[in-house]
Write an enzyme that holds these catalytic residues in place. Structure first.
Site, short mmCIF file in Angstrom:
data_model
loop_
_atom_site.label_atom_id
_atom_site.label_comp_id
_atom_site.label_asym_id
_atom_site.label_seq_id
_atom_site.Cartn_x
_atom_site.Cartn_y
_atom_site.Cartn_z
N CYS A 75 12.53 -7.65 -19.40
CA CYS A 75 12.11 -8.69 -20.33
C CYS A 75 11.37 -9.74 -19.51
CB CYS A 75 13.31 -9.27 -21.07
SG CYS A 75 14.62 -9.91 -20.01
N ALA A 76 11.37 -10.99 -19.95
CA ALA A 76 10.59 -12.01 -19.26
C ALA A 76 11.11 -12.32 -17.86
CB ALA A 76 10.56 -13.29 -20.09
#
Length: 492
Positions: free
Chosen positions: A26-27
């Protein structure tokens, strides 16, 4: 940075490429499904400067690397692991297969409610803002803001209308999200939710008075009378109805010819599910939902501080397992029926637990000596006080164990305190310092005092337990130094 070297080191620390089943990112985090998490060299990962923290949840082992780094490391990681790039949903599916039935059920609830939480929180915060406008004595002695400044009364009324939207039409939101999760068409799920709050039906909030007056309208179908009653603010009826809708839709898709599928399947799926909802599923699950909610309310109202202490003490372990998501359905129900319940007591208790997590991380900032851990402790403490506890919980408190125990104690004590005074929230929001906007005006200072108690208790217990750990370590070290050189540990 040498991303290839970082990926190689991480792969070695998690047990090699043969231990990797699936991977995505993810980020900020590398999200892995490992065949055997016991093969992870946790000490090795903790020593890596690039690793900001690790934790395991919902069948995934997650390594926090930070934005801008994780995507580059991921590219090298999947090459070395010999696996294909995967989406978050594919990795979630792989991780779910490792969960037991209870964990799978909790994760299912989480996957349904998490996407709609921003809508619920936005409306909840507007409820809090309306509370700021209308609460007397909050800013002006003897008056509310709209009484002191009539010019903002219209704006406050508009905010109040906006704040009710997500709760009045809650079945629409849940119908969309749940039907999509169950494998059906989410737009049909939204239509099903619209049927359940249609204005032609008796509003669910007015149903008790209509029933008492004997004025409940009915559909008369083949001699059967079906009550025309809506399901505003309910949770369980639309959850079960969405599951039935998705299964009927899937059944029809497999059997209806493709030339008629787009016409026949939606029509029969909605008609059959709608009929089942108003005749069987809705009445039964409405009763079940009332029983669940009333049971928790009874426990809270009857046992008071004791019940609050129990919930507060075990709230953090529930967060670790993910089972706290099961409270979302109950909490949503409490807020949807706020005229009867007065609000939710779960939100203030969750806030006490979050503040305690932050307090433990703050204490650890002064206790631990390693610079990387100190930096993580300070940042995660701030985050926890603002309502985001994962960095503090997984990066610091669970890692050292005794801060987590202190968190449970601090949360239990402060939750008992606010439960004694029946503190409730009128909206959902960030459970921590920003949560003051969601608390009933008359309970505000008790809530703030509860956070102070959570902080002081947790910090004190963290120091006490840390001294005990140091004493044990020092005693062990002295014992080892006193062992004669001719003997070894195995002999002893």
């Amino acid at each position: 940075m040498d991303y290839k070297k970082i990926a190689e080191e991480l792969l070695m620390d998690i047990g090699g490429k043969d231990n990797v089943q699936a991977a995505t990112h993810c980020a900020t985090r590398l999200r892995l499904v490992l065949k055997d998490e016991s093969k992870v060299d946790q000490a090795g990962l903790d020593e890596r400067d690039e690793v900001k923290g690790t934790f395991s949840t919902a069948g995934q082992y997650q390594i926090i690397l930070g934005s801008g780094i994780v995507n580059e490391v991921y590219k090298e990681f999947i090459k070395m692991a010999g696996i294909d790039a995967m989406s978050k949903e594919e990795v979630k599916t792989a991780g779910t297969q490792k969960l037991n039935p209870i964990q799978q059920g909790v994760k299912l609830l989480s996957d349904i409610f998490v996407p709609i939480i921003p809508a619920i929180v936005a409306c909840g915060l507007m409820m809090g803002l309306n509370n700021v406008f209308t609460a007397p004595d909050l800013f002006v002695t003897g008056k509310s803001l709209i009484e002191a400044y009539p010019a903002i009364e219209g704006f406050a009324a508009m905010i109040n209308t906006f704040s009710n939207a997500a709760y009045v039409f809650l079945p629409v939101l849940i119908g969309f999200s749940a039907t999509q999760k169950f494998g059906g068409n989410p737009y049909l799920g939204a239509v099903l939710g619209m049927l359940m709050v249609h204005p032609d039906l008796v509003n669910a909030y007015a149903y008790p008075s209509v029933l008492a007056a004997g004025e409940v309208p009915f559909w008369n179908i083949f001699g059967f009378e079906i009550a025309k009653v809506g399901y505003q603010g309910t949770v369980l009826p639309i959850l079960f109805a969405s599951y039935i809708l998705a299964k009927i839709e899937t059944f029809l898709h497999k059997r209806v010819h493709t030339s008629l599928d787009n016409l026949v399947t939606p029509l029969f799926a909605i008609i059959s599910t709608g009929f089942l909802t108003f005749t069987l599923v809705g009445p039964l699950t409405r009763t079940l939902g009332d029983v669940m909610t009333n049971s928790l309310v009874w426990l809270y109202d009857t046992t008071g501080a004791i019940g609050g202490a129990i919930i507060g003490f075990f709230y953090a372990p529930l967060v670790v397992t993910g089972m706290h998501h099961s409270f979302i359905a109950v909490e949503t129900q409490l807020l949807a029926d706020i005229a009867k319940t007065g609000g939710t007591f779960i939100f203030p208790i969750a806030a006490m637990s979050n503040v305690a997590q932050g307090a433990a991380a703050l204490a650890m900032f002064f206790i631990i000596k390693e610079q990387k851990a100190k930096s993580l402790a300070s940042a995660s403490a701030i985050s926890a006080y603002l309502g985001i506890t994962e960095p503090a919980m997984f990066g610091i408190n669970l890692k050292y164990r005794y801060p987590f125990y202190a968190t449970m104690i601090g949360s239990g004590v402060s939750s008992a305190f606010i439960s004694f005074f029946k503190v409730k929230a009128i909206a959902m929001g960030a459970a921590g310092l920003p949560g003051v906007i969601s608390i009933k005006q008359e309970d505000l200072w008790i809530y703030v005092l509860g956070m102070l108690i959570a902080t002081l208790t947790t910090v004190s217990m963290t120091y006490v337990l840390s001294k005990r750990d140091w004493t044990k370590d020092e005693a062990k070290k002295r014992n080892e130094e006193q062992v004669p050189s001719t003997l070894n540990k195995e002999t002893l």
